[in-house]
Write a protein that holds these residues in place. Sequence first.
Motif, PDB file in Angstrom:
ATOM      1  N   VAL A  40       0.866  -1.192   0.000  1.00 17.97           N
ATOM      2  CA  VAL A  40       0.000   0.000   0.000  1.00 17.97           C
ATOM      3  C   VAL A  40       0.897   1.235   0.000  1.00 17.97           C
ATOM      4  CG1 VAL A  40      -1.773   1.269   1.279  1.00 17.97           C
ATOM      5  CG2 VAL A  40      -1.780  -1.250   1.278  1.00 17.97           C
ATOM      6  N   CYS A  41       0.925   1.925  -1.156  1.00 24.63           N
ATOM      7  CA  CYS A  41       1.772   3.101  -1.329  1.00 24.63           C
ATOM      8  C   CYS A  41       0.938   4.346  -1.035  1.00 24.63           C
ATOM      9  CB  CYS A  41       2.264   3.115  -2.778  1.00 24.63           C
ATOM     10  SG  CYS A  41       3.312   4.526  -3.175  1.00 24.63           S
ATOM     11  N   HIS A  42       1.595   5.395  -0.547  1.00 28.89           N
ATOM     12  CA  HIS A  42       0.838   6.639  -0.302  1.00 28.89           C
ATOM     13  C   HIS A  42       0.270   7.190  -1.620  1.00 28.89           C
ATOM     14  CE1 HIS A  42       0.221   9.680   3.042  1.00 28.89           C
ATOM     15  NE2 HIS A  42      -0.373  10.234   2.008  1.00 28.89           N
ATOM     16  N   GLY A  62      -2.928   0.017  -6.368  1.00 29.88           N
ATOM     17  CA  GLY A  62      -1.995  -1.069  -6.063  1.00 29.88           C
ATOM     18  C   GLY A  62      -0.960  -1.256  -7.145  1.00 29.88           C
ATOM     19  N   HIS A  63       0.322  -0.895  -6.819  1.00 30.82           N
ATOM     20  CA  HIS A  63       1.385  -1.112  -7.807  1.00 30.82           C
ATOM     21  C   HIS A  63       2.642  -1.701  -7.152  1.00 30.82           C
ATOM     22  CE1 HIS A  63       2.141   3.523  -7.341  1.00 30.82           C
ATOM     23  NE2 HIS A  63       2.660   2.862  -6.330  1.00 30.82           N
ATOM     24  N   GLU A  64       2.408  -2.447  -6.090  1.00 31.71           N
ATOM     25  CA  GLU A  64       3.509  -3.221  -5.483  1.00 31.71           C
ATOM     26  C   GLU A  64       3.024  -4.670  -5.426  1.00 31.71           C
ATOM     27  OE1 GLU A  64       5.599   0.225  -2.697  1.00 31.71           O
ATOM     28  OE2 GLU A  64       4.265  -1.200  -1.715  1.00 31.71           O
ATOM     29  N   LEU A 158       8.693  -3.123  -5.220  1.00 27.94           N
ATOM     30  CA  LEU A 158       8.247  -2.787  -6.575  1.00 27.94           C
ATOM     31  C   LEU A 158       7.936  -1.306  -6.770  1.00 27.94           C
ATOM     32  CD1 LEU A 158       8.129  -4.993  -8.737  1.00 27.94           C
ATOM     33  CD2 LEU A 158       7.922  -5.970  -6.498  1.00 27.94           C
ATOM     34  N   CYS A 159       7.646  -0.581  -5.667  1.00 32.06           N
ATOM     35  CA  CYS A 159       7.556   0.882  -5.813  1.00 32.06           C
ATOM     36  C   CYS A 159       8.492   1.564  -4.810  1.00 32.06           C
ATOM     37  CB  CYS A 159       6.124   1.402  -5.673  1.00 32.06           C
ATOM     38  SG  CYS A 159       6.103   3.215  -5.743  1.00 32.06           S
ATOM     39  N   ALA A 160       8.275   1.329  -3.508  1.00 32.42           N
ATOM     40  CA  ALA A 160       9.108   2.021  -2.509  1.00 32.42           C
ATOM     41  C   ALA A 160      10.584   1.701  -2.731  1.00 32.42           C
ATOM     42  CB  ALA A 160       8.688   1.621  -1.102  1.00 32.42           C
TER      43      ALA A 160
HETATM   44 ZN    ZN Z   1       4.011   3.816  -5.191  1.00 32.58          ZN
END
Ligand code: ZN
Length: 347
Positions: A40-42, A62-64, A158-160
């Motif tokens: 869960v990305c900000h 959702g992109h992780e 995958l994102c952070a």
């Molecule tokens: Zn992100």
Amino acid sequence: MSATKAYGAHSATSPLEALTIERRNPGPHDVQIEIRYCGVCHSDLHTVRNEWHNAVYPCVPGHEIVGIVTAVGNHVKKFKVGDKAGVGCLVDSCRECDNCKDGLEQFCAGGATFTYGAPDKVSGGHTHGGYSQSIVVDENFVVSIADNLPLDGAAPLLCAGITTYSPLRHWKVGKGTRVGVLGLGGLGHMGVKLAVAMGAEVTMLSHTASKEADAKRLGAHRFVLTSDEAQIKTVTGYFDFILDTVSATHDYNFYLALLRTNGVMVCVGAPPEPAHIPAFNLIFGRKTFAGSLIGGLPETQEMLDFCAQHNIVSDIELIRMDQINDAYERLLKSDVKYRFVIDMASI
Ligand code: ZN
Ligand code: NAP
Ligand code: ZN
């Protein structure tokens, strides 16, 4: 097309709830992935609440994304059924422009296809992200995850992970670099781990006093409470490089003053409001104020391999899908240790 369980919002003011989306059947170059975990990305929160004024609804963020390959098209070379696989912020791009050829697909001149909320070139409509049971993605936009990385802790890479790895590499952070990481959330905690692994001297700059012990446990050599004037004085004119991960509006000038001559401050945090920076704050000390956006596919794979080599994953709090609205409220209070990850078995 197949009906797929998902979680998303119907408007900027409605909570996320269960809904059904359509996923395409895998084409010759596609990989179908059963999603096991999604971070869960900000950015999910900024988007769902339309804070960046570009959301389309229903919005399934959702992109992780990490999971297991369940089907592959007959031209797919890199993946087979049963493999661990990951999908980050991009699911397509033009593949022909200079940026795509350079592996900087995030800056595709034709417009990269982001994992959610972007026009879907294959199915029409718009893309839906990882708060869902499964996803179908061209193999060129799927990355491999080494066996020694636990899938739940690997999801946030995958994102952070890539968002912090890419600027650290681009600005050649390493042994001898004095790094300040601003904001200890999802991006910030990965920034600390990665910069430490690259050999830098790392200071955590946080507005939450209770995070000091965690910052040190994560590897930070030093902790500075940004609201404490005496502590800030000790790092004024000190850093070569500041990685700013703060999600809320804040005064960039305050932190530019912490850079030494030729220092660089890179903004990865993306608050919705524009910044005001007087030129003099950059002119004196020849300072650079820069930005960075996730990372391209080759660098994302490089980052995952670096993490596998150094045994780096995210510190996570596993949640059920139906806890997502509470998780968003906690993100807004900086109450996250240090990434929420959704157990997709609960959808
Ligand atoms: Zn992100
Ligand atoms: P997060 O987990 O919510 O962390 C943000 C951290 O910022 C908080 O934990 C807090 O750390 C600090 N913070 C929050 N409010 C603050 C305030 N009012 N004043 C000072 N500090 C505050 O968020 P994230 O998922 O890491 O994402 C951070 C930002 O990066 C978001 O804006 C997101 O959209 C953006 N992002 C950008 C990219 C890119 O490619 N550039 C990629 C992903 C995410 P402390 O408690 O330690 O102060
Ligand atoms: Zn392109």
